[in-house]
Design an enzyme around this catalytic site. Structure first.
Site, PDB file in Angstrom:
ATOM      1  CG  ASN A 297       0.425   4.109   8.718  1.00 41.24           C
ATOM      2  OD1 ASN A 297       1.340   4.692   8.164  1.00 41.24           O
ATOM      3  ND2 ASN A 297       0.033   2.898   8.354  1.00 41.24           N
TER       4      ASN A 297
ATOM      5  CB  SER B 193      -3.194   1.430  12.452  1.00 41.88           C
ATOM      6  OG  SER B 193      -2.604   2.408  11.631  1.00 41.88           O
TER       7      SER B 193
ATOM      8  N   GLY C  88      -8.007  -3.766   1.301  1.00 40.54           N
ATOM      9  CA  GLY C  88      -9.216  -3.617   2.095  1.00 40.54           C
ATOM     10  C   GLY C  88      -8.885  -3.518   3.568  1.00 40.54           C
TER      11      GLY C  88
ATOM     12  CG  ASP D  12      -7.637  -0.239   4.157  1.00 41.23           C
ATOM     13  OD1 ASP D  12      -7.431  -0.645   5.318  1.00 41.23           O
ATOM     14  OD2 ASP D  12      -6.817  -0.399   3.240  1.00 41.23           O
TER      15      ASP D  12
ATOM     16  CE  LYS E 170      -4.360   1.293   4.579  1.00 41.58           C
ATOM     17  NZ  LYS E 170      -3.910   0.478   5.712  1.00 41.58           N
TER      18      LYS E 170
ATOM     19  CB  THR F 257      -5.974   2.356   8.636  1.00 43.11           C
ATOM     20  OG1 THR F 257      -6.194   1.301   7.708  1.00 43.11           O
ATOM     21  CG2 THR F 257      -4.480   2.540   8.808  1.00 43.11           C
TER      22      THR F 257
ATOM     23  CB  ALA G 108      -1.108  -8.971   9.224  1.00 48.14           C
TER      24      ALA G 108
ATOM     25  CE  LYS H 293      -3.808  -2.397   2.298  1.00 49.02           C
ATOM     26  NZ  LYS H 293      -4.798  -2.404   3.383  1.00 49.02           N
TER      27      LYS H 293
END
Length: 334
Positions: free
Chosen positions: A252, A250, A132, A240, A187, A244, A136, A103
């Site tokens: 991020n 996440s 999507g 998504d 995202k 996220t 994980a 991504k």
């Protein structure tokens, strides 16, 4: 089907487990032969602690494992896609289906991941994208998850759908690979911004404002580049974005929290200890918006914080004091 997952991070590993569950002949390739040997021995990936890898999953540090693969999954970090794509190119054939699950948008070239793969492999085979709302950590323990398989050739998108779909991993198809990949990249930028809000002590109202306005920005850019509105309101887009921006899975968002608490971008990424894709995507999305002449104040603000050290308090003030707007003409995207 013989499948090889290129990239042994958490996401690549989780997807290799899905393919194993579906009865495919699966090899997980790591760029680090020592890591491959360790995973083979322990049957565990340190990125997914406590999750046992299937006995049927083969693990290798040798690219020769790609020989004869019908399905190849590119699961490296976005910054490594070009280099790794060049390495795997000699093993691909016109019959191979190559699936990008990374991504991001490449810095300076502003290419999407599938575009990079098409370029470095000489367009030898069809390239699809799978994306999507899918941590994980949750896929690896078989929690119900939905993704989108996207390719301009719908037959290829459906082949990927058939390869991955099962009773806990639902896959939809789309011809809009542009919208799916742009959503995947942006995202991560928005998740960083939402994390910053958390770190500053802002709460639900602020994050709802941020996520909704970010979706308006994504739609403006995406449509300019050939994406479709429905994609941005679907799993690859809004789905998504939600997962996220709201989850501590996440990286991020976790990095953003640290930045909101006063740490620099570099300090935050070092503390997270893993690739923070939103950091790289912020510059690429900013470059794209400038090139296309698309107004994206939120993404520009994230870029300024990350790359020019602008204080987050100043950014919030600037955004809230922008000129008055009519929401219907600005954000109608469904």
């Amino acid at each position: 089907m013989k499948a090889v997952v290129v990239g042994s991070g958490g996401w690549g590993t989780a997807l290799s487990m899905v393919l194993c569950d579906n009865g495919h002949d699966v090899t997980l390739w790591s760029h680090d032969p020592a890591k491959a040997a360790e995973m083979t021995k322990t049957r565990e990936n340190s990125k997914l602690k406590g999750v046992r890898l299937p006995d049927s999953l083969k693990i290798s540090g040798d690219l020769d494992c790609l020989k004869g693969a019908e399905l190849v999954i590119s699961a490296t970090p976005s910054f490594a896609v070009r280099e790794t794509g060049k390495k795997i190119a000699p093993y691909l054939t016109p019959e191979t289906v190559l699936v990008s699950v990374s991504k991001g948008i490449e810095r300076d070239t502003n290419l999407r991941m599938s575009q990079i793969l098409t370029e470095v492999t000489g367009n030898i085979c069809k390239v699809a994208a799978l994306s999507g709302p899918s941590h994980a950590e949750e896929v690896s323990i078989r929690m119900p998850t939905g993704c989108v398989s996207a390719c301009p050739d719908l037959k290829v998108a459906r082949l990927v759908q058939d390869a991955f779909m099962n009773d806990y991993f639902r896959v939809y198809t789309s011809e809009d690979i542009v919208g799916v990949e742009l959503s995947a990249a942006m995202k991560n930028v928005v998740a960083l911004a939402c994390g910053v809000c958390d770190g500053m002590g802002y709460q639900d109202n602020t994050k709802a404002l941020l996520m909704t306005r970010a979706m308006a920005e994504l739609t403006r850019l995406g449509e300019k580049l050939g994406g479709t509105r429905q994609t941005f309101g679907g799993l690859a887009g809004m789905g998504d974005l939600i997962v996220t921006c709201t989850s501590m899975h996440s990286r991020n968002r976790r990095a953003g929290i640290l930045i909101g608490q006063g740490k620099s971008a570099q300090e935050a990424m070092a503390e997270v200890g893993a690739v923070v894709e939103g950091y790289y995507a912020a510059e690429s999305i900013y470059q794209l918006s400038q090139r296309e002449g698309v107004e994206m104040p939120l993404c520009r603000s994230v870029y300024e914080v990350l790359y020019h050290g602008v204080a987050v308090q100043d950014v919030v003030s600037s955004l809230m004091r922008r000129a008055k707007k009519d929401e219907l003409t600005e954000t109608t995207w469904l």
